[in-house]
Design a protein around this motif. Structure first.
Motif, PDB file in Angstrom:
ATOM      1  N   ALA A  53      85.058  23.722 122.233  1.00  8.70           N
ATOM      2  CA  ALA A  53      85.512  22.420 122.724  1.00  8.70           C
ATOM      3  C   ALA A  53      84.989  22.119 124.125  1.00  8.70           C
ATOM      4  O   ALA A  53      84.946  20.953 124.528  1.00  8.70           O
ATOM      5  N   LYS A  54      84.549  23.129 124.855  1.00  7.01           N
ATOM      6  CA  LYS A  54      84.079  22.940 126.226  1.00  7.01           C
ATOM      7  C   LYS A  54      82.550  22.956 126.346  1.00  7.01           C
ATOM      8  O   LYS A  54      82.008  22.837 127.436  1.00  7.01           O
ATOM      9  N   LEU A  58      80.833  19.870 128.042  1.00  7.76           N
ATOM     10  CA  LEU A  58      80.959  19.962 129.499  1.00  7.76           C
ATOM     11  C   LEU A  58      79.943  20.956 130.048  1.00  7.76           C
ATOM     12  O   LEU A  58      79.246  20.670 131.024  1.00  7.76           O
ATOM     13  N   LEU A  59      79.838  22.132 129.414  1.00 10.86           N
ATOM     14  CA  LEU A  59      78.898  23.145 129.895  1.00 10.86           C
ATOM     15  C   LEU A  59      77.467  22.623 129.905  1.00 10.86           C
ATOM     16  O   LEU A  59      76.738  22.837 130.876  1.00 10.86           O
ATOM     17  N   ARG A  60      77.076  21.951 128.836  1.00  9.03           N
ATOM     18  CA  ARG A  60      75.713  21.397 128.794  1.00  9.03           C
ATOM     19  C   ARG A  60      75.520  20.381 129.924  1.00  9.03           C
ATOM     20  O   ARG A  60      74.465  20.341 130.549  1.00  9.03           O
ATOM     21  N   GLY A  61      76.546  19.572 130.181  1.00 10.42           N
ATOM     22  CA  GLY A  61      76.476  18.598 131.263  1.00 10.42           C
ATOM     23  C   GLY A  61      76.343  19.253 132.631  1.00 10.42           C
ATOM     24  O   GLY A  61      75.771  18.675 133.554  1.00 10.42           O
ATOM     25  N   ILE A  94      77.960  29.837 124.569  1.00 12.07           N
ATOM     26  CA  ILE A  94      78.392  30.772 123.531  1.00 12.07           C
ATOM     27  C   ILE A  94      79.902  30.624 123.361  1.00 12.07           C
ATOM     28  O   ILE A  94      80.656  30.775 124.332  1.00 12.07           O
ATOM     29  N   ASP A  95      80.320  30.342 122.134  1.00 10.47           N
ATOM     30  CA  ASP A  95      81.745  30.262 121.821  1.00 10.47           C
ATOM     31  C   ASP A  95      82.241  31.687 121.624  1.00 10.47           C
ATOM     32  O   ASP A  95      81.976  32.309 120.594  1.00 10.47           O
ATOM     33  N   TYR A  96      82.955  32.197 122.608  1.00 10.77           N
ATOM     34  CA  TYR A  96      83.411  33.588 122.572  1.00 10.77           C
ATOM     35  C   TYR A  96      84.383  33.845 121.423  1.00 10.77           C
ATOM     36  O   TYR A  96      84.619  34.997 121.056  1.00 10.77           O
ATOM     37  N   ALA A 121      82.745  30.173 131.810  1.00 14.74           N
ATOM     38  CA  ALA A 121      81.850  29.212 132.448  1.00 14.74           C
ATOM     39  C   ALA A 121      82.464  27.831 132.652  1.00 14.74           C
ATOM     40  O   ALA A 121      81.944  27.047 133.451  1.00 14.74           O
ATOM     41  N   ALA A 122      83.549  27.513 131.977  1.00  8.84           N
ATOM     42  CA  ALA A 122      84.196  26.212 132.166  1.00  8.84           C
ATOM     43  C   ALA A 122      85.406  26.309 133.094  1.00  8.84           C
ATOM     44  O   ALA A 122      86.061  25.311 133.357  1.00  8.84           O
ATOM     45  N   GLY A 123      85.694  27.494 133.612  1.00 10.52           N
ATOM     46  CA  GLY A 123      86.854  27.690 134.473  1.00 10.52           C
ATOM     47  C   GLY A 123      86.597  27.245 135.900  1.00 10.52           C
ATOM     48  O   GLY A 123      85.524  26.748 136.244  1.00 10.52           O
ATOM     49  N   GLY A 124      87.586  27.448 136.742  1.00  5.78           N
ATOM     50  CA  GLY A 124      87.537  26.991 138.128  1.00  5.78           C
ATOM     51  C   GLY A 124      86.380  27.543 138.923  1.00  5.78           C
ATOM     52  O   GLY A 124      85.707  26.821 139.655  1.00  5.78           O
ATOM     53  N   VAL A 125      86.105  28.841 138.798  1.00  2.00           N
ATOM     54  CA  VAL A 125      84.966  29.458 139.482  1.00  2.00           C
ATOM     55  C   VAL A 125      83.718  29.345 138.611  1.00  2.00           C
ATOM     56  O   VAL A 125      82.629  29.041 139.097  1.00  2.00           O
ATOM     57  N   GLY A 126      83.883  29.556 137.326  1.00  4.54           N
ATOM     58  CA  GLY A 126      82.747  29.570 136.406  1.00  4.54           C
ATOM     59  C   GLY A 126      81.946  28.283 136.390  1.00  4.54           C
ATOM     60  O   GLY A 126      80.711  28.315 136.388  1.00  4.54           O
TER      61      GLY A 126
END
Length: 184
Positions: free
Chosen positions: A53-54, A57-60, A67-69, A27-32
């Motif tokens: 660590a991301k 950003l995801l919440r923002g 979910i921390d995989y 979810a924090a990647g280029g497409v995600g």
């Protein structure tokens, strides 16, 4: 291309509806990170996998449940209506098992989706494989989201064009958050 991949996968193939539960891998990647915002703009409850660590950003970006995989099983997201699988392989089958009957697994890794037609039939879900096509109407929809502030591109790094080989190496690590930008 990343925006079209996310749009065509979630809007075109999955046909996301308000209130649906959508799981986005990477979810924090280029497409995600674009997929997350598109799903939120369509009124979905968004679950996203990324390292801890991301998560800020995801919440923002609008993720309701990060979910921390690395420390949690993404199966905790169960049940979901849509999974957008940007990983393939073993994640495909595990993701398919989270989807509610009548839901959809969208695979963006056509060479290794990790699922078989028999599994999809047994689970009673739909399986769609992303093949991105140029589309002016889709780009117009993405532009409209950008214009209203509902879609932004997170830039991880800006590199000179002369360092394109280095950019490929960085992307290959899988650790890029958002997009890399090359400038002349």
């Amino acid at each position: 291309m990343a925006g079209l991949t996310a749009w065509q996968s979630l809007v075109g193939l999955a046909r996301i509806q308000p209130g649906q539960r959508v799981l986005v891998h990477r979810a924090a990647g280029g497409v995600g990170h674009l997929a997350v915002q598109i799903a939120k703009a369509r009124g979905a409850h968004v679950i996203g996998t990324a390292s801890a660590a991301k998560h800020d950003l995801l919440r923002g970006l609008g993720v309701d449940q990060p979910i921390d995989y690395r420390t949690r099983d993404f199966a905790e997201a169960r049940p979901v209506d849509v999974v957008f699988d940007l990983l393939g392989g073993e994640y495909g089958e595990r993701s398919a098992r989270l989807v509610t009957p009548g839901g959809v697994l969208v695979s963006a890794c056509p060479q290794d989706t990790g699922v078989t037609p028999d599994l999809i039939t047994r689970l009673g879900i739909r399986h769609a494989i992303t093949i991105v096509s140029p589309s002016a109407p889709d780009l117009a929809q993405l532009s409209a989201l950008v214009a209203t502030g509902r879609l932004t591109v997170h830039v991880d790094q800006v590199l000179p064009l002369a360092e394109a080989a280095k950019a490929h190496e960085i992307v290959a690590t899988g650790a890029v958050t958002g997009k890399l930008v090359l400038v002349p």
